[in-house]
Write a protein that holds these residues in place. Structure first.
Motif, short mmCIF file in Angstrom:
data_model
loop_
_atom_site.label_atom_id
_atom_site.label_comp_id
_atom_site.label_asym_id
_atom_site.label_seq_id
_atom_site.Cartn_x
_atom_site.Cartn_y
_atom_site.Cartn_z
N MET A 175 -6.93 -10.76 -8.27
CA MET A 175 -6.82 -11.92 -7.37
C MET A 175 -8.11 -12.10 -6.58
O MET A 175 -8.96 -11.21 -6.52
CB MET A 175 -5.65 -11.72 -6.40
CG MET A 175 -4.31 -11.45 -7.05
SD MET A 175 -2.97 -11.21 -5.85
CE MET A 175 -2.77 -12.90 -5.26
N ASN A 176 -8.22 -13.28 -5.94
CA ASN A 176 -9.32 -13.57 -5.04
C ASN A 176 -8.95 -13.33 -3.59
O ASN A 176 -9.59 -13.89 -2.69
CB ASN A 176 -9.75 -15.03 -5.21
CG ASN A 176 -10.36 -15.30 -6.57
OD1 ASN A 176 -11.40 -14.75 -6.90
ND2 ASN A 176 -9.71 -16.13 -7.37
N GLN A 177 -7.96 -12.54 -3.34
CA GLN A 177 -7.55 -12.20 -1.98
C GLN A 177 -7.23 -10.72 -1.91
O GLN A 177 -6.99 -10.07 -2.94
CB GLN A 177 -6.31 -13.01 -1.56
CG GLN A 177 -5.10 -12.80 -2.48
CD GLN A 177 -3.78 -13.01 -1.78
OE1 GLN A 177 -3.39 -12.21 -0.94
NE2 GLN A 177 -3.08 -14.08 -2.13
N ALA A 178 -7.22 -10.17 -0.70
CA ALA A 178 -6.95 -8.75 -0.53
C ALA A 178 -5.52 -8.45 -0.08
O ALA A 178 -5.00 -7.38 -0.35
CB ALA A 178 -7.94 -8.15 0.47
N GLU A 179 -4.90 -9.42 0.61
CA GLU A 179 -3.60 -9.13 1.24
C GLU A 179 -2.52 -8.79 0.22
O GLU A 179 -1.83 -7.77 0.34
CB GLU A 179 -3.17 -10.32 2.10
CG GLU A 179 -4.04 -10.57 3.31
CD GLU A 179 -5.32 -11.31 2.98
OE1 GLU A 179 -6.18 -11.44 3.87
OE2 GLU A 179 -5.47 -11.76 1.82
N MET A 180 -2.34 -9.64 -0.79
CA MET A 180 -1.28 -9.37 -1.75
C MET A 180 -1.63 -8.18 -2.63
O MET A 180 -0.74 -7.42 -3.05
CB MET A 180 -0.98 -10.60 -2.62
CG MET A 180 0.36 -10.50 -3.34
SD MET A 180 0.69 -11.85 -4.51
CE MET A 180 0.59 -13.27 -3.43
N LEU A 181 -2.92 -7.99 -2.90
CA LEU A 181 -3.31 -6.80 -3.66
C LEU A 181 -2.96 -5.54 -2.88
O LEU A 181 -2.57 -4.53 -3.48
CB LEU A 181 -4.81 -6.84 -3.95
CG LEU A 181 -5.29 -7.90 -4.94
CD1 LEU A 181 -6.80 -7.82 -5.13
CD2 LEU A 181 -4.58 -7.78 -6.29
N THR A 182 -3.07 -5.59 -1.57
CA THR A 182 -2.67 -4.44 -0.75
C THR A 182 -1.18 -4.16 -0.92
O THR A 182 -0.77 -2.99 -1.02
CB THR A 182 -2.99 -4.70 0.73
OG1 THR A 182 -4.38 -5.00 0.86
CG2 THR A 182 -2.67 -3.48 1.58
N ARG A 183 -0.38 -5.20 -0.99
CA ARG A 183 1.05 -5.01 -1.21
C ARG A 183 1.30 -4.37 -2.57
O ARG A 183 2.15 -3.47 -2.71
CB ARG A 183 1.80 -6.35 -1.11
CG ARG A 183 3.30 -6.19 -1.31
CD ARG A 183 4.06 -7.50 -1.30
NE ARG A 183 5.43 -7.28 -1.72
CZ ARG A 183 6.30 -8.23 -2.05
NH1 ARG A 183 5.93 -9.51 -2.00
NH2 ARG A 183 7.53 -7.93 -2.42
N PHE A 184 0.57 -4.81 -3.61
CA PHE A 184 0.73 -4.20 -4.92
C PHE A 184 0.42 -2.71 -4.86
O PHE A 184 1.15 -1.88 -5.42
CB PHE A 184 -0.19 -4.88 -5.94
CG PHE A 184 0.41 -6.09 -6.60
CD1 PHE A 184 1.44 -5.97 -7.52
CD2 PHE A 184 -0.07 -7.36 -6.29
CE1 PHE A 184 1.99 -7.09 -8.12
CE2 PHE A 184 0.48 -8.49 -6.89
CZ PHE A 184 1.51 -8.35 -7.80
N VAL A 185 -0.65 -2.35 -4.19
CA VAL A 185 -1.05 -0.95 -4.12
C VAL A 185 -0.03 -0.13 -3.33
O VAL A 185 0.32 0.99 -3.72
CB VAL A 185 -2.45 -0.83 -3.49
CG1 VAL A 185 -2.78 0.62 -3.15
CG2 VAL A 185 -3.50 -1.39 -4.44
N ARG A 186 0.49 -0.68 -2.25
CA ARG A 186 1.41 0.07 -1.38
C ARG A 186 2.83 0.13 -1.94
O ARG A 186 3.53 1.13 -1.75
CB ARG A 186 1.42 -0.56 0.01
CG ARG A 186 0.16 -0.26 0.82
CD ARG A 186 0.20 -0.92 2.18
NE ARG A 186 -0.93 -0.49 3.02
CZ ARG A 186 -1.37 -1.15 4.08
NH1 ARG A 186 -0.76 -2.26 4.46
NH2 ARG A 186 -2.40 -0.70 4.77
#
Length: 350
Positions: A175-186
């Protein structure tokens, strides 16, 4: 070229990777021969990780990438592709895809968003056909920004099943954003995520949540968009930052970084490519290329040494915040030698 693990699943990628959107005629057409030549130059430079997607040129990138890799030892390189957009044949071919997707190709297909379990498998099967291979190593959910719940409820479990079946080696999201990627990782068991444009010399959004979460969970980060749409490659008036003309204050900061780099005998491009490796969660930097000369330049800049004094002065002059980790000078090709932001001479994290 050094390789790093992409999460715990056994997939390893080269620190510099080949972004194949240009092979799909991003913004302007290139010939099949030019696409193959770009990949040949990447191969000669030691790059062994290649990223593509059905979205890129309505499948053209995958077809060209597969053809260019054909005949090479399949165990020696890694391919990642993406899922979430199905390509359905258009009722009639009218015009090109530039306005809709940004690719200079005939509008032979239309993209259908689909993060369902069935859509994930159908997308991957079609990608394998276009690539002409029996497997891909990494699959990312592609841009699920407006399909968050379907992606978590159906798309991710489908990828997890494919991984457990041995169909793919590593899974994640791009993605071009960090917020949802953080949710994927967590909240999931992804091996890696591809974060474009959110961890660069000019944009440190990923440092707030994503990168610490990845370190905590043992996930890896592939960083794309290190030049922020071109500004960090050539900070001239009118240059683009995140796809639009750079604001004056951002342009001024990029130009100050370029001046500082040149004062220390390096380039802004080299610093931009080196910067992400200041954080130990970063496994690879993905560079979009479309011509042999671009590949040659990217490899040379990646291999260049960025002096420690550049990073010290960037902090001292307020061009980089003190809390942002930087990659103290290291010899390219030494996997695991990226600094964690500690001072030179202190122990560095692998």
């Amino acid at each position: 070229m050094a390789r790093r693990p992409l999460g715990p699943g056994g997939v390893e990628v080269t620190e510099l990777s080949f972004g194949a959107a240009g092979m799909g005629n991003l913004y302007a057409p290139i010939t099949d021969e030019a696409a193959a030549a770009a990949l040949d130059h990447a191969w000669q430079a030691g790059i062994r990780y290649f990223d593509t997607a059905p979205h890129y040129g309505l499948g053209l990138s995958e077809r060209r990438l597969g053809e260019a890799l054909r005949g090479r030892d399949r165990s020696s390189y890694v391919i990642s592709t993406k899922v979430g957009r199905l390509l359905e044949p258009a009722d009639e071919i009218s015009g090109d895809d530039l306005a809709d997707g940004g690719f200079a190709v005939p509008r032979t297909h239309r993209r259908i968003w689909d993060f369902s379990a069935d859509g994930i498998r159908r997308s991957l099967e079609s990608s394998l056909t276009r690539l002409g291979t029996d497997r891909v190593d990494v699959v990312f959910l592609h841009d699920p920004d407006h399909h968050e719940e379907e992606a978590f409820r159906e798309g991710y479990p489908a990828l997890e099943k494919l991984r457990s079946e041995g169909v793919v080696g590593a899974i994640g999201a791009g993605m071009n954003q960090a917020e949802m990627l953080t949710r994927f990782v967590r909240d999931t068991d992804v091996d890696a995520v591809l974060c474009a444009g959110r961890y660069t010399l000019l944009d440190h959004q990923a440092l707030t949540g994503l990168l610490p979460a990845a370190s905590e969970r043992g996930a890896s980060i592939v960083i794309g968009g290190v030049f922020n749409s071109g500004l960090l490659a050539d900070p001239r008036p009118g240059a683009r930052f995140d796809y639009v003309e750079a604001p004056p204050e951002v342009l001024a900061r990029a130009r100050a970084l370029r001046t500082l780099a040149e004062r220390h005998g390096t380039t802004l491009r080299a610093a931009a490519l080196a910067f992400p490796f200041g954080h130990p969660a970063v496994a690879s930097v993905l560079v979009g290329v479309r011509a042999p000369g671009q590949v040659t330049d990217a490899a040379a800049q990646f291999a260049a040494r960025v002096p420690d004094d550049f990073w010290r002065e960037a902090r001292a002059e307020g061009l980089l915040p003190a809390e942002v980790p930087v990659p103290w000078a290291r010899a390219r090709g030494s996997a695991g030698s990226a600094g964690s932001g500690a001072s030179p001479g202190e122990e560095e994290r692998p």
